[in-house]
Write a protein that holds these residues in place. Structure first.
Motif, PDB file in Angstrom:
ATOM      1  N   PRO A  43      -6.663  20.508 -57.401  1.00  0.00           N
ATOM      2  CA  PRO A  43      -6.187  19.137 -57.618  1.00  0.00           C
ATOM      3  C   PRO A  43      -6.007  18.510 -56.239  1.00  0.00           C
ATOM      4  O   PRO A  43      -5.876  19.230 -55.242  1.00  0.00           O
ATOM      5  CB  PRO A  43      -4.818  19.326 -58.279  1.00  0.00           C
ATOM      6  N   ILE A  44      -6.007  17.201 -56.177  1.00  0.00           N
ATOM      7  CA  ILE A  44      -5.642  16.588 -54.895  1.00  0.00           C
ATOM      8  C   ILE A  44      -4.136  16.347 -54.933  1.00  0.00           C
ATOM      9  O   ILE A  44      -3.576  15.997 -55.973  1.00  0.00           O
ATOM     10  CB  ILE A  44      -6.464  15.325 -54.589  1.00  0.00           C
ATOM     11  N   TYR A  62      -0.283  15.078 -54.130  1.00  0.00           N
ATOM     12  CA  TYR A  62       0.474  13.864 -53.822  1.00  0.00           C
ATOM     13  C   TYR A  62       1.080  13.979 -52.430  1.00  0.00           C
ATOM     14  O   TYR A  62       1.527  15.065 -52.034  1.00  0.00           O
ATOM     15  CB  TYR A  62       1.613  13.677 -54.828  1.00  0.00           C
ATOM     16  N   SER A  73      -1.964  26.779 -56.015  1.00  0.00           N
ATOM     17  CA  SER A  73      -3.138  26.102 -56.620  1.00  0.00           C
ATOM     18  C   SER A  73      -4.356  26.261 -55.711  1.00  0.00           C
ATOM     19  O   SER A  73      -5.455  26.597 -56.164  1.00  0.00           O
ATOM     20  CB  SER A  73      -2.877  24.593 -56.747  1.00  0.00           C
ATOM     21  N   ASP A  97      -3.951  12.947 -52.733  1.00  0.00           N
ATOM     22  CA  ASP A  97      -3.929  11.851 -53.702  1.00  0.00           C
ATOM     23  C   ASP A  97      -2.953  10.828 -53.133  1.00  0.00           C
ATOM     24  O   ASP A  97      -1.743  11.049 -53.147  1.00  0.00           O
ATOM     25  CB  ASP A  97      -3.422  12.449 -55.028  1.00  0.00           C
ATOM     26  N   GLY A 134      -2.865  23.026 -62.256  1.00  0.00           N
ATOM     27  CA  GLY A 134      -1.614  23.518 -62.832  1.00  0.00           C
ATOM     28  C   GLY A 134      -1.461  22.987 -64.250  1.00  0.00           C
ATOM     29  O   GLY A 134      -2.065  21.979 -64.626  1.00  0.00           O
ATOM     30  N   ASP A 146       0.806  21.382 -65.686  1.00  0.00           N
ATOM     31  CA  ASP A 146       1.407  20.056 -65.841  1.00  0.00           C
ATOM     32  C   ASP A 146       0.368  18.936 -65.851  1.00  0.00           C
ATOM     33  O   ASP A 146       0.666  17.832 -66.287  1.00  0.00           O
ATOM     34  CB  ASP A 146       2.434  19.800 -64.722  1.00  0.00           C
ATOM     35  N   HIS A 163       3.499  27.826 -63.307  1.00  0.00           N
ATOM     36  CA  HIS A 163       4.243  27.387 -62.115  1.00  0.00           C
ATOM     37  C   HIS A 163       5.100  28.488 -61.499  1.00  0.00           C
ATOM     38  O   HIS A 163       5.425  29.464 -62.144  1.00  0.00           O
ATOM     39  CB  HIS A 163       5.133  26.204 -62.494  1.00  0.00           C
ATOM     40  N   TRP A 164       5.452  28.267 -60.251  1.00  0.00           N
ATOM     41  CA  TRP A 164       6.431  29.121 -59.566  1.00  0.00           C
ATOM     42  C   TRP A 164       7.803  28.479 -59.699  1.00  0.00           C
ATOM     43  O   TRP A 164       7.952  27.279 -59.451  1.00  0.00           O
ATOM     44  CB  TRP A 164       6.086  29.252 -58.080  1.00  0.00           C
TER      45      TRP A 164
HETATM   46  N1  MSP Z   1      -2.029  14.310 -57.601  1.00  0.00           N
HETATM   47  C1  MSP Z   1      -1.962  15.014 -58.816  1.00  0.00           C
HETATM   48  C2  MSP Z   1      -3.269  15.722 -59.102  1.00  0.00           C
HETATM   49  C3  MSP Z   1      -4.472  14.840 -59.146  1.00  0.00           C
HETATM   50  S1  MSP Z   1      -5.928  15.774 -59.348  1.00  0.00           S
HETATM   51  C4  MSP Z   1      -7.070  14.649 -59.693  1.00  0.00           C
HETATM   52  C5  MSP Z   1      -0.839  16.032 -58.751  1.00  0.00           C
HETATM   53  N2  MSP Z   1      -0.437  16.382 -57.552  1.00  0.00           N
HETATM   54  S2  MSP Z   1       0.782  17.403 -57.263  1.00  0.00           S
HETATM   55  O1  MSP Z   1       0.896  17.423 -55.840  1.00  0.00           O
HETATM   56  O2  MSP Z   1       1.942  17.027 -58.003  1.00  0.00           O
HETATM   57  O3  MSP Z   1       0.345  18.783 -57.815  1.00  0.00           O
HETATM   58  C6  MSP Z   1      -0.795  19.421 -57.332  1.00  0.00           C
HETATM   59  C7  MSP Z   1      -0.896  20.817 -57.898  1.00  0.00           C
HETATM   60  O4  MSP Z   1       0.232  21.592 -57.520  1.00  0.00           O
HETATM   61  C8  MSP Z   1      -0.958  20.849 -59.423  1.00  0.00           C
HETATM   62  O5  MSP Z   1      -1.939  21.766 -59.844  1.00  0.00           O
HETATM   63  C9  MSP Z   1       0.398  21.372 -59.813  1.00  0.00           C
HETATM   64  O6  MSP Z   1       0.393  22.078 -61.022  1.00  0.00           O
HETATM   65  C10 MSP Z   1       0.674  22.296 -58.651  1.00  0.00           C
HETATM   66  N3  MSP Z   1       2.091  22.596 -58.573  1.00  0.00           N
HETATM   67  C11 MSP Z   1       3.119  21.733 -58.368  1.00  0.00           C
HETATM   68  N4  MSP Z   1       4.290  22.422 -58.468  1.00  0.00           N
HETATM   69  C12 MSP Z   1       4.020  23.722 -58.734  1.00  0.00           C
HETATM   70  C13 MSP Z   1       4.783  24.881 -58.857  1.00  0.00           C
HETATM   71  N5  MSP Z   1       6.096  24.885 -58.791  1.00  0.00           N
HETATM   72  N6  MSP Z   1       4.125  26.055 -59.048  1.00  0.00           N
HETATM   73  C14 MSP Z   1       2.745  26.123 -59.082  1.00  0.00           C
HETATM   74  N7  MSP Z   1       2.007  25.046 -58.968  1.00  0.00           N
HETATM   75  C15 MSP Z   1       2.615  23.824 -58.860  1.00  0.00           C
HETATM   76  O7  MSP Z   1      -0.414  16.490 -59.796  1.00  0.00           O
END
Ligand code: MSP
Length: 593
Positions: free
Chosen positions: A50-51, A53, A65, A93, A309, A311, A340-341
């Protein structure tokens, strides 16, 4: 004008239905393990993370991830070594309300916040050995071109219309939520405020004129796709969950916001008063990185595997495939989903102050140590809990003691004074079990070991295919234990090189153990690249002998020549993985808190 709500579709505009058959079916690359001979086109694979945030610094969940995708990609490269066969993208993102608000809260211009946090992700991924071939930022020009082109296609195909959209919007999740997913929480002022049931983040009632995507038309094509390809979403429970969601009504989706409200994003082509919805913007990154809208993207798109992930499953398994079908493309080849962790049993969050900084972990446990920990302990199907003692215990027992100890036992000067890969004696260890004779020394357990290690590469490949990397590592670790048992059983330190009776068997025991180590080193490359390099270099295995195509275990046992037999071992470079010192100040502190 059509008025629709996120909760209830007031009028479903009548347009022609969409059939999956209208769109090209994905051309899958062969997933048969260990095939290095696929023709160049079929050998292609494209992996994506994923990209991320950029509202806050990276944490271990983000790294997880990226590591899962990295390990899949590295394993793929071991199967199909051609440098141009695999692409792997990651990135940040950077648009949307969440980032706009985070920048305002930090007193920064959005670009400043994006530059700062994107650089943190890039640095972390560099340090952690994430072997991506592209890092995309959604604020890049190439991405704006791709998103606006994609938008134009949807518009031209009659899949966007303007309507009044209303519902609860959660800026943190960047999506509308149905009433059932909203709850009330007491605020500090004593009033109750609406929040997302799942994340606890505030939601705001939003009513505005937007562009709306005819998502409702895609329910059946999505069901057809998933029923026709049971492995499209892996592991299976997530596939099942998406099919369940598709049993419910699938309302049309708002895909733009008023620019006066959301200015930090890509403008709708031809209508500056609207900004493109951040999820549509973000999802298109997967096309941008393979050259979209230039034709080159077409040869890569059918080989795409998304790692995400849980979510963000709905966005990747419903919205994205529907948007792709709408634009005349096939859904992604695979969507691999992980859980998730948590930290000491709690969700990781800035407000709880329990966010684990991945860079501190890489420093403490080494890059390979921490990669191994996350991938060995992380189970895609359910959440995993993080705490420091767990890391120390795992790494000390599996990398330092079991694997490092095994290498040391077989290469130490006192046991292997010639510093070579000793000769395998076929009369001591005949290929047929149960033979008796004066020189036969191998026992039933030794045949079990040979059989376990011989089938290990295939087992590991199957686990990678099923996105169960932790099981691949469990299988390697179990074989390491078995090999230590083999060495313990035959105690080579009690055998004498000078004795004509002992020497052939002593050489054979070391040869078998080194062959096992060579397999372990080869298979560990995707997870612990430096440690595997150190191990293979110590065994004298050259860079061109480390692929899965070349991995032929114990050929002498099967009556074939072994290129390593008699070869000098590589130079001694110290402990493979030093035990983590329990007395380190940080560990004592972690125990206390
Ligand atoms: N920007 C969106 C994704 C857009 S993809 C077209 C986003 N970003 S995020 O930064 O919130 O999450 C990115 C990745 O990190 C996701 O796969 C998310 O599931 C993962 N994780 C965020 N918190 C996490 C944990 N605590 N444990 C494992 N992975 C987690 O969603």
């Amino acid at each position: 004008m059509v008025q629709i709500s996120a909760l209830r579709l007031l009028r479903r505009p009548g347009t022609r239905g969409v059939s999956l058959l209208e769109y090209s079916t994905p051309r899958h690359y062969s997933s048969s393990p260990l095939r290095a001979r696929d023709d160049a086109r079929d050998a292609r694979a494209f992996f994506t993370t994923p990209i991320f945030y950029v509202n806050a610094a990276p944490h271990i969940g983000h790294l997880y991830s990226a590591l899962l995708a990295d390990a899949l990609c590295r394993h793929r490269r071991l199967r199909v070594p051609s440098a141009s066969a695999t692409r792997f993208s990651t990135g940040t993102d950077e648009h949307g309300l969440k980032i706009q608000q985070a920048a305002a809260a930090a007193g920064l211009a959005p670009t400043e916040l994006c530059d700062r946090v994107s650089a943190q992700f890039q640095q972390l991924f560099r340090e952690a050995g994430i072997s991506s071939t592209d890092f995309i930022r959604t604020t890049e020009v190439r991405h704006r071109i791709a998103v606006q082109h994609f938008w134009g296609l949807l518009k031209a195909r009659g899949l966007l219309y303007k309507g009044l959209y209303e519902g609860w919007y959660c800026a943190s999740e960047e999506c509308f939520l149905p009433e059932a997913k909203v709850t009330r929480q007491p605020s500090s002022s004593g009033n109750s405020c609406p929040v997302s049931l799942e994340s606890g983040h505030p939601v705001v009632w939003t009513k505005e004129e937007n562009y709306i995507f005819r998502l409702s038309q895609f329910r059946e094509p999505l069901q057809q796709w998933l029923r026709g390809d049971p492995q499209a979403i892996t592991p299976e429970p997530f596939h099942h969950a998406v099919l369940q969601w598709l049993e419910e009504e699938l309302p049309d989706l708002s895909v733009s916001r008023r620019s006066s409200h959301l200015h930090w994003g890509i403008p709708v082509p031809g209508d500056d008063s609207q900004t493109i919805y951040v999820w549509l913007d973000a999802l298109v990154n997967y096309l941008t990185v393979i050259g979209y809208p230039n034709a080159e993207f077409k040869s890569w798109w059918p080989t795409t595997s998304h790692i995400i992930g849980k979510d963000i499953l709905k966005f990747h398994a419903i919205y994205w495939p529907a948007l792709l079908l709408g634009a005349g493309m096939s859904p992604p080849h695979r969507i691999y989903v992980h859980s998730h962790w948590t930290v000491c049993g709690q969700k990781m969050s800035k407000s709880l102050g329990n966010v684990v900084d991945p860079r501190t972990c890489l420093d403490r446990y080494t890059v390979d140590g921490f990669r191994y920990f996350l991938l060995r302990q992380g189970v895609p199907n359910w959440d995993c809990d993080y705490y420091d003692e767990k890391v120390v215990k795992l790494l000390d027992s599996e990398l330092a003691d079991a694997l490092g100890g095994l290498l040391n036992r077989c290469t130490a000067n006192r046991i292997n004074p010639s510093g070579t890969y000793p000769v395998f004696c076929t009369t001591c260890f005949p290929s047929e079990p149960g033979l008796v004779g004066p020189s036969v020394r191998a026992q039933a357990e030794d045949y079990a070991l040979v059989s376990a290690v011989a089938t290990l590469p295939k087992q590991v490949a199957d686990h990678y295919d099923n996105f169960q990397i932790y099981k691949a590592l469990e299988a390697v670790s179990s074989c390491v234990r078995q090999t230590n048992g083999f060495v313990q059983r035959h105690a080579p330190w009690k055998l004498n090189w000078e004795s004509p009776v002992d020497a052939p068997w002593l050489g054979t025991v070391l040869h078998v153990a080194l062959e096992c180590l060579r397999v372990f080193g080869t298979l560990l490359q995707p997870v612990t690249p430096s440690l595997a390099d150190k191990l293979l270099s110590r065994l004298g295995v050259s860079a061109t002998e480390r692929g899965l195509g070349e991995l032929c275990f114990l050929p002498r046992f099967y009556g074939h020549p072994c290129p390593f037999e008699g070869r000098r071992l590589g130079p001694e470079t110290g402990l493979l993985f030093p035990r983590l010192d329990q007395s380190r100040a940080w560990l004592v502190k972690a125990h206390r808190t």
